[in-house]
Design a protein around this motif. Structure first.
Motif, PDB file in Angstrom:
ATOM      1  N   ILE A 192      33.540  17.505 -37.641  1.00 18.20           N
ATOM      2  CA  ILE A 192      34.274  16.318 -37.182  1.00 18.20           C
ATOM      3  C   ILE A 192      35.673  16.697 -36.712  1.00 18.20           C
ATOM      4  N   ALA A 193      36.328  17.625 -37.411  1.00 21.04           N
ATOM      5  CA  ALA A 193      37.646  18.100 -36.968  1.00 21.04           C
ATOM      6  C   ALA A 193      37.546  18.707 -35.568  1.00 21.04           C
ATOM      7  N   HIS A 194      36.464  19.418 -35.316  1.00 17.96           N
ATOM      8  CA  HIS A 194      36.265  20.064 -34.010  1.00 17.96           C
ATOM      9  C   HIS A 194      36.124  19.035 -32.892  1.00 17.96           C
ATOM     10  N   ILE A 195      35.281  18.019 -33.092  1.00 17.78           N
ATOM     11  CA  ILE A 195      35.052  17.044 -32.025  1.00 17.78           C
ATOM     12  C   ILE A 195      36.261  16.120 -31.827  1.00 17.78           C
ATOM     13  N   ILE A 196      37.021  15.862 -32.916  1.00 13.55           N
ATOM     14  CA  ILE A 196      38.228  15.045 -32.785  1.00 13.55           C
ATOM     15  C   ILE A 196      39.288  15.797 -31.993  1.00 13.55           C
ATOM     16  N   SER A 197      39.409  17.093 -32.265  1.00 14.37           N
ATOM     17  CA  SER A 197      40.418  17.911 -31.585  1.00 14.37           C
ATOM     18  C   SER A 197      40.160  18.029 -30.097  1.00 14.37           C
ATOM     19  N   GLU A 198      38.906  17.797 -29.671  1.00 17.22           N
ATOM     20  CA  GLU A 198      38.591  17.865 -28.248  1.00 17.22           C
ATOM     21  C   GLU A 198      39.094  16.649 -27.481  1.00 17.22           C
ATOM     22  N   ASN A 199      39.460  15.576 -28.201  1.00 22.70           N
ATOM     23  CA  ASN A 199      40.023  14.399 -27.526  1.00 22.70           C
ATOM     24  C   ASN A 199      41.443  14.730 -27.059  1.00 22.70           C
ATOM     25  N   PRO A 200      41.749  14.584 -25.769  1.00 21.98           N
ATOM     26  CA  PRO A 200      43.065  14.993 -25.250  1.00 21.98           C
ATOM     27  C   PRO A 200      44.230  14.194 -25.821  1.00 21.98           C
ATOM     28  N   HIS A 201      43.973  13.001 -26.349  1.00 21.39           N
ATOM     29  CA  HIS A 201      45.046  12.165 -26.890  1.00 21.39           C
ATOM     30  C   HIS A 201      45.410  12.537 -28.327  1.00 21.39           C
ATOM     31  N   VAL A 202      44.543  13.285 -29.003  1.00 16.49           N
ATOM     32  CA  VAL A 202      44.812  13.702 -30.379  1.00 16.49           C
ATOM     33  C   VAL A 202      45.591  15.018 -30.352  1.00 16.49           C
ATOM     34  N   LYS A 203      46.858  14.940 -30.728  1.00 15.37           N
ATOM     35  CA  LYS A 203      47.717  16.120 -30.702  1.00 15.37           C
ATOM     36  C   LYS A 203      47.561  16.982 -31.956  1.00 15.37           C
ATOM     37  N   ASP A 204      47.244  16.345 -33.066  1.00 15.63           N
ATOM     38  CA  ASP A 204      47.077  17.073 -34.330  1.00 15.63           C
ATOM     39  C   ASP A 204      46.347  16.158 -35.322  1.00 15.63           C
ATOM     40  N   ILE A 205      45.857  16.753 -36.401  1.00 14.21           N
ATOM     41  CA  ILE A 205      45.203  15.994 -37.471  1.00 14.21           C
ATOM     42  C   ILE A 205      46.053  16.143 -38.725  1.00 14.21           C
ATOM     43  N   SER A 206      46.618  15.020 -39.181  1.00 15.73           N
ATOM     44  CA  SER A 206      47.445  15.044 -40.386  1.00 15.73           C
ATOM     45  C   SER A 206      46.589  15.073 -41.648  1.00 15.73           C
ATOM     46  N   GLU A 207      45.487  14.342 -41.602  1.00 12.01           N
ATOM     47  CA  GLU A 207      44.628  14.245 -42.785  1.00 12.01           C
ATOM     48  C   GLU A 207      43.198  13.963 -42.344  1.00 12.01           C
ATOM     49  N   LEU A 208      42.242  14.621 -42.987  1.00  9.68           N
ATOM     50  CA  LEU A 208      40.824  14.374 -42.714  1.00  9.68           C
ATOM     51  C   LEU A 208      40.037  14.592 -43.991  1.00  9.68           C
ATOM     52  N   GLU A 209      39.302  13.559 -44.403  1.00  9.79           N
ATOM     53  CA  GLU A 209      38.431  13.642 -45.568  1.00  9.79           C
ATOM     54  C   GLU A 209      37.025  13.229 -45.165  1.00  9.79           C
ATOM     55  N   VAL A 210      36.037  13.993 -45.615  1.00  8.70           N
ATOM     56  CA  VAL A 210      34.633  13.643 -45.416  1.00  8.70           C
ATOM     57  C   VAL A 210      33.975  13.711 -46.791  1.00  8.70           C
ATOM     58  N   ILE A 211      33.797  12.545 -47.400  1.00 14.67           N
ATOM     59  CA  ILE A 211      33.285  12.462 -48.769  1.00 14.67           C
ATOM     60  C   ILE A 211      31.811  12.061 -48.737  1.00 14.67           C
ATOM     61  N   LYS A 212      30.995  12.838 -49.434  1.00 20.02           N
ATOM     62  CA  LYS A 212      29.564  12.566 -49.500  1.00 20.02           C
ATOM     63  C   LYS A 212      29.260  11.750 -50.743  1.00 20.02           C
ATOM     64  N   GLU A 213      28.653  10.593 -50.537  1.00 26.88           N
ATOM     65  CA  GLU A 213      28.217   9.730 -51.630  1.00 26.88           C
ATOM     66  C   GLU A 213      26.734   9.471 -51.451  1.00 26.88           C
ATOM     67  N   GLY A 214      25.903  10.119 -52.259  1.00 29.88           N
ATOM     68  CA  GLY A 214      24.463   9.968 -52.087  1.00 29.88           C
ATOM     69  C   GLY A 214      24.033  10.531 -50.748  1.00 29.88           C
ATOM     70  N   GLU A 215      23.415   9.686 -49.926  1.00 24.53           N
ATOM     71  CA  GLU A 215      22.945  10.104 -48.612  1.00 24.53           C
ATOM     72  C   GLU A 215      23.967   9.820 -47.524  1.00 24.53           C
ATOM     73  N   PHE A 216      25.117   9.234 -47.897  1.00 23.28           N
ATOM     74  CA  PHE A 216      26.063   8.735 -46.905  1.00 23.28           C
ATOM     75  C   PHE A 216      27.367   9.520 -46.909  1.00 23.28           C
ATOM     76  N   LEU A 217      28.040   9.516 -45.754  1.00 25.94           N
ATOM     77  CA  LEU A 217      29.328  10.176 -45.599  1.00 25.94           C
ATOM     78  C   LEU A 217      30.401   9.138 -45.263  1.00 25.94           C
ATOM     79  N   HIS A 218      31.548   9.242 -45.940  1.00 28.52           N
ATOM     80  CA  HIS A 218      32.684   8.358 -45.682  1.00 28.52           C
ATOM     81  C   HIS A 218      33.825   9.211 -45.135  1.00 28.52           C
ATOM     82  N   VAL A 219      34.357   8.810 -43.997  1.00 26.53           N
ATOM     83  CA  VAL A 219      35.364   9.611 -43.301  1.00 26.53           C
ATOM     84  C   VAL A 219      36.702   8.875 -43.278  1.00 26.53           C
ATOM     85  N   LYS A 220      37.751   9.594 -43.616  1.00 30.67           N
ATOM     86  CA  LYS A 220      39.114   9.071 -43.524  1.00 30.67           C
ATOM     87  C   LYS A 220      39.926  10.023 -42.649  1.00 30.67           C
TER      88      LYS A 220
END
Length: 329
Positions: A240-268
């Motif tokens: 997800i960090a890779h595909i977000i960084s490909e967006n030209p408007h995103v200059k940097d990522i301050s915080e990224l969390e990908v939490i797995k709960e059971g079969e699901f992923l929650h992204v912040k």
């Protein structure tokens, strides 16, 4: 009650299939054990009973984990499948102990069993059925990670992707891998005991089957304990960090969390953008990023915030193509 049955339709299909198959196998093995008194058959009977019971529980847990959030449980029920799997492996652990204990008793006090033909037929049927379930679980694992392969891929390639499988599917795959191997061990033990007179072979096979069951208990317990606590999915985070960084408007990522709960992923996500952008432009970027992240497999919830670009690159992510997952359009 109608909601409960509706949720069951979305339960993990491999676990339901495995539960039904193992119930049939357990009944066959129980009948064969009571007729022959074969200790290796006893081990396989206990194994199949344990597998059938916990796979039924896992199926129900996987279905209930898809229940929508409520005011009382606003974070949803995604971790319920992990809790159910934890309970299921405890049952297998108890049966593993009984299997090992009975095998040890047979080694100390070997006794000849009868009905070799019945034992071999039942074990043969069990091996074939367990192998079919194992193959189907392997196919489900490959489907979970969107990987295509040859006819043998569910039995080979699936091992490489086992950590990314759904908890319920992973449990079924591991249990049926042990069940198939245990059936073969018991089959060999019956032949050795009958043709060589080495009666302890059945007890040794029983202990080996019990130890393999304990391995599954330990592995599945640790995996689901991490899931119940809320584990970071490192591979998906990098992707997800890779595909977000490909967006030209995103200059940097301050915080990224990908939490797995059971079969699901929650992204912040907290992304840095050009401070000169208007609110409308930032809102459009938000919608694009949200849709992009939600299209990734397993992602069900996304929270995105923005900060102004400070001109300092803080986020470093891997660019090794082997760590980048396939984008799901």
């Amino acid at each position: 009650m109608s909601e409960f049955f509706k949720l069951l339709k979305g339960g993990n299909k491999p676990s339901l299939t495995a539960a039904i198959v193992n119930t049939i196998i357990a009944a066959l093995k129980a009948g064969a054990f009571f007729i022959t008194g074969n200790v290796a058959m006893f081990a396989e009977m206990m194994h199949s009973i344990g597998d059938a019971a916990n796979q039924f529980f896992v199926f129900i847990g996987s279905a209930l984990s898809k229940k929508a959030p409520t005011p009382r449980f606003p974070n949803g029920f995604g971790r319920l499948v992990n809790l159910v799997c934890l309970g299921a492996v405890l049952l297998v652990g108890i049966l593993s102990y009984e299997t090992i204990k009975e095998g040890w008793h047979h080694i100390q006090h070997p006794a000849a069993s009868s009905g070799m033909a019945i034992s071999l037929i039942v074990l043969g049927i069990g091996i074939i059925l367990e192998f079919v379930v194992l193959y189907k679980a392997g196919k489900e694992i490959l489907h979970d990670v969107s990987v295509k392969g040859s006819f043998l891929a569910p039995l080979t390639t699936s091992f490489a992707h086992l950590n990314r499988a759904k908890p319920a599917t992973k449990l079924v795959f591991m249990e049926d891998l042990v069940a198939t191997s245990g059936g073969i061990l018991a089959f060999i033990a019956v032949l050795i005991s009958h043709f060589t007179g080495f009666l302890q072979a059945e007890g040794i096979a029983s202990i080996m089957i019990g130890l393999m069951m304990f391995y599954v208990v330990g592995k599945v317990f640790l995996d689901n304990a991490r899931g119940a606590l809320g584990e970071t999915d490192e591979q998906m985070l990098v992707h997800i960090a890779h595909i977000i960084s490909e967006n030209p408007h995103v200059k940097d990522i301050s915080e990224l969390e990908v939490i797995k709960e059971g079969e699901f992923l929650h992204v912040k996500l907290v992304a840095e953008v050009d401070p000169s952008l208007s609110f409308a432009q930032v809102d459009d970027i938000h919608d694009v990023l949200k849709d992009l992240i939600l299209n990734q497999q397993g992602v069900t919830d996304v929270t995105i915030a923005f900060d102004e670009d400070d001109g300092i690159k803080k986020w470093v992510h891997h660019k090794d193509p082997q760590t980048i997952l396939k984008t799901h359009d």
